[in-house]
Design a protein around this motif. Structure first.
Motif, mmCIF file in Angstrom:
data_model
loop_
_atom_site.group_PDB
_atom_site.id
_atom_site.type_symbol
_atom_site.label_atom_id
_atom_site.label_comp_id
_atom_site.label_asym_id
_atom_site.label_seq_id
_atom_site.Cartn_x
_atom_site.Cartn_y
_atom_site.Cartn_z
ATOM 1 N N SER A 41 32.021 40.794 41.543
ATOM 2 C CA SER A 41 33.069 39.806 41.797
ATOM 3 C C SER A 41 33.630 39.177 40.532
ATOM 4 C CB SER A 41 32.540 38.691 42.710
ATOM 5 O OG SER A 41 31.467 37.987 42.103
ATOM 6 N N ALA A 42 32.929 39.271 39.403
ATOM 7 C CA ALA A 42 33.391 38.631 38.174
ATOM 8 C C ALA A 42 34.655 39.320 37.664
ATOM 9 C CB ALA A 42 32.292 38.671 37.110
ATOM 10 N N GLY A 43 35.692 38.534 37.430
ATOM 11 C CA GLY A 43 36.958 39.100 36.971
ATOM 12 C C GLY A 43 36.856 39.725 35.594
ATOM 13 N N VAL A 45 34.249 41.105 34.188
ATOM 14 C CA VAL A 45 33.509 42.370 34.282
ATOM 15 C C VAL A 45 34.389 43.452 34.896
ATOM 16 C CG1 VAL A 45 31.508 43.519 35.298
ATOM 17 C CG2 VAL A 45 31.286 41.196 34.409
ATOM 18 N N ASN A 46 35.079 43.123 35.968
ATOM 19 C CA ASN A 46 35.946 44.111 36.620
ATOM 20 C C ASN A 46 37.084 44.535 35.695
ATOM 21 O OD1 ASN A 46 34.457 44.152 39.000
ATOM 22 N ND2 ASN A 46 35.601 42.472 39.896
ATOM 23 N N GLY A 47 37.651 43.583 34.956
ATOM 24 C CA GLY A 47 38.712 43.932 34.025
ATOM 25 C C GLY A 47 38.216 44.859 32.930
ATOM 26 N N ALA A 48 37.042 44.559 32.367
ATOM 27 C CA ALA A 48 36.478 45.423 31.329
ATOM 28 C C ALA A 48 36.144 46.797 31.891
ATOM 29 C CB ALA A 48 35.224 44.775 30.736
ATOM 30 N N ARG A 49 35.673 46.832 33.129
ATOM 31 C CA ARG A 49 35.330 48.116 33.737
ATOM 32 C C ARG A 49 36.588 48.967 33.976
ATOM 33 N NH1 ARG A 49 32.449 46.223 37.696
ATOM 34 N NH2 ARG A 49 30.467 46.363 36.585
ATOM 35 N N LEU A 50 37.671 48.341 34.400
ATOM 36 C CA LEU A 50 38.924 49.077 34.599
ATOM 37 C C LEU A 50 39.469 49.598 33.270
ATOM 38 C CD1 LEU A 50 40.663 46.785 37.248
ATOM 39 C CD2 LEU A 50 39.694 49.061 37.628
ATOM 40 N N ASP A 51 39.352 48.789 32.227
ATOM 41 C CA ASP A 51 39.797 49.233 30.904
ATOM 42 C C ASP A 51 38.980 50.429 30.441
ATOM 43 O OD1 ASP A 51 41.314 48.901 28.390
ATOM 44 O OD2 ASP A 51 39.375 48.336 27.568
ATOM 45 N N PHE A 52 37.689 50.394 30.684
ATOM 46 C CA PHE A 52 36.837 51.527 30.302
ATOM 47 C C PHE A 52 37.218 52.779 31.074
ATOM 48 C CE2 PHE A 52 32.920 53.839 31.649
ATOM 49 C CZ PHE A 52 32.781 54.594 30.492
#
Length: 470
Positions: A41-43, A45-52
């Protein structure tokens, strides 16, 4: 002492939920489950994961950049052109001959013009297979792939950094709820004790055993205790709300993992420093930047290398006069002069490479220092918690003696209030020491790249902050 952590009223609340929504009954959430929810749910973390994921796909898309490129090409259209035929040579020979002939009756021979122009309109179509294959590029394509891979590695390390930061934030909010619950429980107990003392003081005042001022002091102690209990309850609600919003939960969240302290250190300083030097997210980010810098230097250093490209074409319009049936060849290109100063670009790439190495050297000093600071903070909190056991016993005994002394006329209401306040203050200080220990441990595990270990370590603790007892 080792007991289970149960918040006041949690059993009753769980029973009520079980009666109304038996399928969704849940008395609380442990830290491991909270960590899992936070990571989804952390924004940040999700943003970094999408960038990766995006950079990883880009790197995968460039894996065949040095392979052949085959395309089907076609063209269809209508062309208008003017055909011009030079008749100058014919005119020089024919016109004198025609002039020498005798005149023929009823026959007028025209002169031959110097050129004949004819307008033509016709359809043109073409269909074929084309292929281009880089045979030699001086390592430039390998450098491009290396840069893309480095960007993906850096993005992957950024995911770990985001998880580490979010884990520390979760630990802070999760265990702040536990600390606030302990404070609320202590303040509520102090308020009940003050009320009991107030009732006793009123009875003794009516019996003439104490003066009115003693009873008034008991009233003031009750007012102060009730005010502090209300404030502690409000702080608990705020902490619970912050945790619920961090986890993006729709209902109240009740932590079940208590504050804890180990009798012995969970690891030596050297072991945590070694783990930090091996798994810290900053190191992995630097490794990704180093790969990019090396690839950029390789790319700039090979710009004047020759390029050899294999070319092939197959004409599917067999028999067409406009194109050959097939073509195979090699194209060689050697740059001589360019508009970009490649020497300066290469120098800039070397400076970027040096900048990465400088950052690596600084991280090599900062990471062990940070790990040592966090480890010593953890150890200080652990020692402080363990050393306060005797202080708690003394405060509890002093409170009991003050109550007995008041009943026997050997102590005043002030003595009772001071003893109760001292016990509450000492208990809160010990709970704060437990919170400081857990937070220092959470930060240390984040620096070591192992934030998930906090849940396992909580199950091996020999001391916990009990929420069921004073």
């Amino acid at each position: 002492m080792k007991v289970k952590a149960i918040l006041p009223g949690a059993i009753a609340a769980a029973a009520l939920v079980a009666l109304t929504l038996p399928v969704r009954a849940d008395t609380g959430i442990d830290y491991a489950e909270a960590l899992r929810r936070m990571q989804t749910s952390a924004g940040a973390v999700n943003g970094a994961r999408l960038d990766f994921q995006a950079r990883q796909l880009q790197a995968e898309a460039l894996r065949r950049i040095d392979g052949p490129d085959v395309r089907l090409s076609g063209f269809a259209g209508r062309v208008s052109t003017t055909l011009s035929v030079d008749t100058g040579a014919i005119t020089q020979l024919a016109n004198p001959l025609l002039d020498s002939l005798p005149p023929l009756p009823a026959l007028n021979l025209p002169e031959i013009p110097p050129a004949i122009n004819v307008d033509r309109v016709f359809n043109v179509h073409s269909l074929g297979l084309n292929t281009v294959w880089p045979l030699y590029t001086g390592g430039r394509l390998d450098a491009v792939k290396q840069i893309a891979a480095g960007r993906a590695d850096e993005a992957h390390a950024s995911v770990q950094a985001a998880v580490d930061d979010a884990s520390i934030q979760l630990a802070q909010r999760y265990f702040t709820v536990q600390l606030a619950a302990k404070a609320s429980q202590l303040r509520s107990s102090a308020a009940e004790l003050a009320k009991e003392h107030q009732r006793m003081a009123r009875k003794m005042e009516r019996s003439g055993l104490i003066a009115k001022v003693e009873r008034l002091k008991a009233d003031v102690a009750v007012d102060n205790a009730v005010r502090e209990a209300a404030k502690a309850g409000s702080d608990l609600e705020i902490a619970q709300l912050a945790l619920r919003r961090l986890l993006d939960a729709h209902g109240a969240v009740t932590p079940t993992t208590p504050l804890f302290v180990h009798a012995e250190s969970p690891g030596s300083l050297a072991s945590f420093i070694d783990a930090a030097m091996a798994s810290n997210a900053a190191w992995k980010q630097i490794a990704g930047k180093r790969k990019q810098a090396d690839g950029a230097l390789q790319l700039q250093g090979r710009e004047f290398s020759p390029t050899v490209i294999g070319i092939a074409n197959y004409n599917l319009n067999r028999g067409s006069s406009s194109r050959a049936n097939w073509l195979v060849g090699v194209s060689v290109s050697v740059p001589l002069v360019e508009r970009i100063d490649r020497a300066k670009m290469t120098a800039a790439s070397r400076l970027e490479q040096q900048r990465v190495e400088v950052a690596a050297e600084q991280a090599g000093r900062d990471i062990p220092t940070l790990a040592e600071s966090q480890w010593r903070t953890m150890e200080d909190a652990r020692q402080r918690y363990l050393a306060m056991g005797s202080a708690i016993e003394l405060a509890a005994e002093t409170q009991r003696l003050a109550q007995v002394g008041f009943q026997n006329g050997q102590a005043t209401s002030t003595d009772v209030a001071d003893a109760s306040l001292n016990y509450t203050k000492t208990s809160l200080e010990r709970a704060q020491a437990g919170y400081d220990y857990v937070m220092a441990l959470a930060k240390l595990l984040g620096t070591s790249g192992e934030p998930e270990r906090l849940s396992a370590l909580s199950r091996t603790a020999t001391h916990i902050v009990d929420l069921t007892k004073e």
